[in-house]
Design a protein around this motif. Structure first.
Motif, PDB file in Angstrom:
ATOM      1  N   THR A  81      45.097  48.392  34.651  1.00 40.79           N
ATOM      2  CA  THR A  81      43.727  47.989  34.331  1.00 40.79           C
ATOM      3  C   THR A  81      43.269  48.629  33.024  1.00 40.79           C
ATOM      4  N   GLU A  82      43.653  49.889  32.795  1.00 39.93           N
ATOM      5  CA  GLU A  82      43.339  50.566  31.529  1.00 39.93           C
ATOM      6  C   GLU A  82      43.880  49.775  30.351  1.00 39.93           C
ATOM      7  N   ILE A  83      45.142  49.366  30.458  1.00 35.63           N
ATOM      8  CA  ILE A  83      45.790  48.636  29.365  1.00 35.63           C
ATOM      9  C   ILE A  83      45.098  47.300  29.128  1.00 35.63           C
ATOM     10  N   PHE A  84      44.762  46.602  30.204  1.00 31.04           N
ATOM     11  CA  PHE A  84      44.091  45.301  30.064  1.00 31.04           C
ATOM     12  C   PHE A  84      42.724  45.459  29.414  1.00 31.04           C
ATOM     13  N   ARG A  85      41.955  46.475  29.830  1.00 32.58           N
ATOM     14  CA  ARG A  85      40.634  46.684  29.224  1.00 32.58           C
ATOM     15  C   ARG A  85      40.765  47.069  27.753  1.00 32.58           C
ATOM     16  N   TRP A  86      41.789  47.871  27.434  1.00 24.99           N
ATOM     17  CA  TRP A  86      42.027  48.259  26.042  1.00 24.99           C
ATOM     18  C   TRP A  86      42.352  47.030  25.190  1.00 24.99           C
ATOM     19  N   LEU A  87      43.210  46.158  25.719  1.00 23.10           N
ATOM     20  CA  LEU A  87      43.550  44.938  24.988  1.00 23.10           C
ATOM     21  C   LEU A  87      42.324  44.040  24.814  1.00 23.10           C
ATOM     22  N   GLU A  88      41.489  43.965  25.836  1.00 26.61           N
ATOM     23  CA  GLU A  88      40.269  43.160  25.746  1.00 26.61           C
ATOM     24  C   GLU A  88      39.349  43.681  24.636  1.00 26.61           C
ATOM     25  N   GLU A  89      39.156  44.994  24.613  1.00 24.22           N
ATOM     26  CA  GLU A  89      38.277  45.595  23.607  1.00 24.22           C
ATOM     27  C   GLU A  89      38.874  45.481  22.206  1.00 24.22           C
ATOM     28  N   ALA A  90      40.199  45.663  22.112  1.00 29.72           N
ATOM     29  CA  ALA A  90      40.852  45.630  20.807  1.00 29.72           C
ATOM     30  C   ALA A  90      40.812  44.240  20.179  1.00 29.72           C
ATOM     31  N   PHE A  91      40.958  43.195  21.020  1.00 27.40           N
ATOM     32  CA  PHE A  91      41.080  41.843  20.480  1.00 27.40           C
ATOM     33  C   PHE A  91      39.863  40.958  20.770  1.00 27.40           C
ATOM     34  N   GLY A  92      38.847  41.525  21.432  1.00 29.28           N
ATOM     35  CA  GLY A  92      37.597  40.795  21.599  1.00 29.28           C
ATOM     36  C   GLY A  92      37.674  39.557  22.464  1.00 29.28           C
ATOM     37  N   LEU A  93      38.349  39.661  23.600  1.00 30.02           N
ATOM     38  CA  LEU A  93      38.381  38.536  24.538  1.00 30.02           C
ATOM     39  C   LEU A  93      38.456  39.075  25.962  1.00 30.02           C
ATOM     40  N   GLU A  94      38.216  38.207  26.920  1.00 30.50           N
ATOM     41  CA  GLU A  94      38.272  38.595  28.327  1.00 30.50           C
ATOM     42  C   GLU A  94      39.555  38.051  28.938  1.00 30.50           C
ATOM     43  N   ILE A  95      40.395  38.961  29.436  1.00 31.25           N
ATOM     44  CA  ILE A  95      41.669  38.543  30.033  1.00 31.25           C
ATOM     45  C   ILE A  95      41.501  38.226  31.507  1.00 31.25           C
ATOM     46  N   GLY A  96      40.715  39.035  32.213  1.00 27.63           N
ATOM     47  CA  GLY A  96      40.523  38.829  33.640  1.00 27.63           C
ATOM     48  C   GLY A  96      41.252  39.873  34.472  1.00 27.63           C
ATOM     49  N   ILE A  97      41.338  39.619  35.759  1.00 28.18           N
ATOM     50  CA  ILE A  97      41.954  40.560  36.694  1.00 28.18           C
ATOM     51  C   ILE A  97      43.478  40.457  36.593  1.00 28.18           C
ATOM     52  N   PRO A  98      44.184  41.586  36.356  1.00 27.53           N
ATOM     53  CA  PRO A  98      45.635  41.546  36.152  1.00 27.53           C
ATOM     54  C   PRO A  98      46.390  40.785  37.240  1.00 27.53           C
ATOM     55  N   ALA A  99      46.109  41.084  38.506  1.00 27.36           N
ATOM     56  CA  ALA A  99      46.860  40.453  39.602  1.00 27.36           C
ATOM     57  C   ALA A  99      46.649  38.940  39.619  1.00 27.36           C
ATOM     58  N   ASN A 100      45.446  38.512  39.298  1.00 29.18           N
ATOM     59  CA  ASN A 100      45.132  37.089  39.279  1.00 29.18           C
ATOM     60  C   ASN A 100      45.910  36.374  38.182  1.00 29.18           C
ATOM     61  N   ARG A 101      45.968  37.008  37.003  1.00 28.42           N
ATOM     62  CA  ARG A 101      46.662  36.384  35.885  1.00 28.42           C
ATOM     63  C   ARG A 101      48.180  36.383  36.094  1.00 28.42           C
ATOM     64  N   LEU A 102      48.693  37.443  36.768  1.00 26.76           N
ATOM     65  CA  LEU A 102      50.129  37.482  37.056  1.00 26.76           C
ATOM     66  C   LEU A 102      50.524  36.321  37.958  1.00 26.76           C
ATOM     67  N   ARG A 103      49.635  35.949  38.880  1.00 27.60           N
ATOM     68  CA  ARG A 103      49.934  34.824  39.772  1.00 27.60           C
ATOM     69  C   ARG A 103      50.084  33.529  38.968  1.00 27.60           C
ATOM     70  N   GLU A 104      49.318  33.383  37.878  1.00 22.62           N
ATOM     71  CA  GLU A 104      49.478  32.205  37.016  1.00 22.62           C
ATOM     72  C   GLU A 104      50.900  32.141  36.458  1.00 22.62           C
ATOM     73  N   ILE A 105      51.413  33.310  36.039  1.00 21.22           N
ATOM     74  CA  ILE A 105      52.765  33.360  35.487  1.00 21.22           C
ATOM     75  C   ILE A 105      53.786  33.044  36.571  1.00 21.22           C
ATOM     76  N   LYS A 106      53.595  33.611  37.769  1.00 19.89           N
ATOM     77  CA  LYS A 106      54.519  33.367  38.875  1.00 19.89           C
ATOM     78  C   LYS A 106      54.594  31.890  39.227  1.00 19.89           C
ATOM     79  N   ASN A 107      53.463  31.175  39.069  1.00 23.05           N
ATOM     80  CA  ASN A 107      53.394  29.781  39.506  1.00 23.05           C
ATOM     81  C   ASN A 107      53.897  28.788  38.464  1.00 23.05           C
ATOM     82  N   ARG A 108      54.345  29.272  37.311  1.00 22.49           N
ATOM     83  CA  ARG A 108      54.876  28.353  36.306  1.00 22.49           C
ATOM     84  C   ARG A 108      56.109  27.646  36.857  1.00 22.49           C
ATOM     85  N   LYS A 109      56.117  26.336  36.750  1.00 29.87           N
ATOM     86  CA  LYS A 109      57.231  25.566  37.297  1.00 29.87           C
ATOM     87  C   LYS A 109      58.103  24.983  36.188  1.00 29.87           C
TER      88      LYS A 109
END
Length: 258
Positions: free
Chosen positions: A203-231
């Protein structure tokens, strides 16, 4: 509150769209219907359950000591654990990938005794089966469990310190690629322990990336599920592309005359 309402509205709109698409025409066969109600619809509906639970958790979070926060998160973990134990048979079926009861659980109109599915809300017969809601809840509670475990890890880590020399001018950059690419990068940094001697949390890394690049990534576990579901795509499309382009660049550099 505004983001929560927007997200819930989007999810509800999508579920309504999915319902109209799937009820407008018949499934090709029973296997097609089982696949949709076992895998696809639960993934969609889990987002709605997860978001509602997450919002309740964040609203109920005590504003007190670290120990109060720790006790709060641990109590919520116990609640999730009790839920999984209460539905141990069906949760085991969900985790195992078995198919023996699929026609009972994931075909509309199948006869199911109430004792077999103890907790089901009032069903929409055209867009529900005996098991899809329970599977959606399993997915949502697993996401919630990952989120809570990450909050507990954060309590054990010291706050990150950013040192900047007086008068230093730092150039800012905007991330203009897809945010999911930054998710791949964030997980790669976390798992390979590149930051703070490997002690930086996800979560620290995700918040750091959000602040550094000025965007909202979201909850890590939720976004990882998007990657897992790629077909159709590579699971790690962005990292694979990075490696390929870097290797191509290195090969060209080596072959160029000095």
């Amino acid at each position: 509150m505004e983001k929560f309402n927007q997200a819930m509205s989007l999810i509800s709109e999508f579920l309504a769209f999915a319902r109209s698409e799937k009820t407008a025409m018949a499934f090709k066969d029973k296997f097609d219907e089982i696949y949709f109600f076992k895998f696809e619809k639960p993934e969609y509906y889990a987002q709605k359950i997860f978001l509602a639970c997450w919002f309740g958790l964040m609203n109920g979070k005590p504003s007190g000591t670290e120990q109060m926060l720790r006790d709060y998160w641990l109590e919520e973990l116990k609640f999730i654990s009790r839920f999984f134990k209460q539905h141990a048979f069906h949760y085991g079926y969900y985790r195992s990938g078995f198919t023996e009861m699929d026609e009972i659980l994931f075909l509309r109109g199948a006869e199911v005794q109430p004792v077999f599915i103890p907790e089901v809300p009032e069903l929409d017969p055209g867009f529900s089966t005996a098991g899809d809601y329970l599977f959606a809840k399993f997915i949502a509670y697993e996401l919630l469990q990952e989120f809570i475990l990450e909050q507990l890890k954060e309590l054990d880590r010291p706050a990150p310190v950013l040192a900047v020399s007086a008068g230093a001018s730092l150039k800012t950059f905007r991330w203009t690629g897809d945010s999911i690419n930054l998710v791949e990068l964030g997980y790669a940094l976390y798992l390979t322990k590149q930051l703070n001697d490997g002690k930086a949390g996800l979560t620290e890394i995700f918040r750091w990336l959000e602040e550094a690049f000025g965007l909202e990534i979201g909850i890590p576990a939720n976004r990882l599920r998007e990657i897992k579901n790629r077909k159709r795509l590579s699971k790690l499309k962005y990292l694979d592309s990075m490696q390929e382009m870097l290797m191509e660049y290195i090969d060209k550099s080596v072959s160029m005359p000095e």
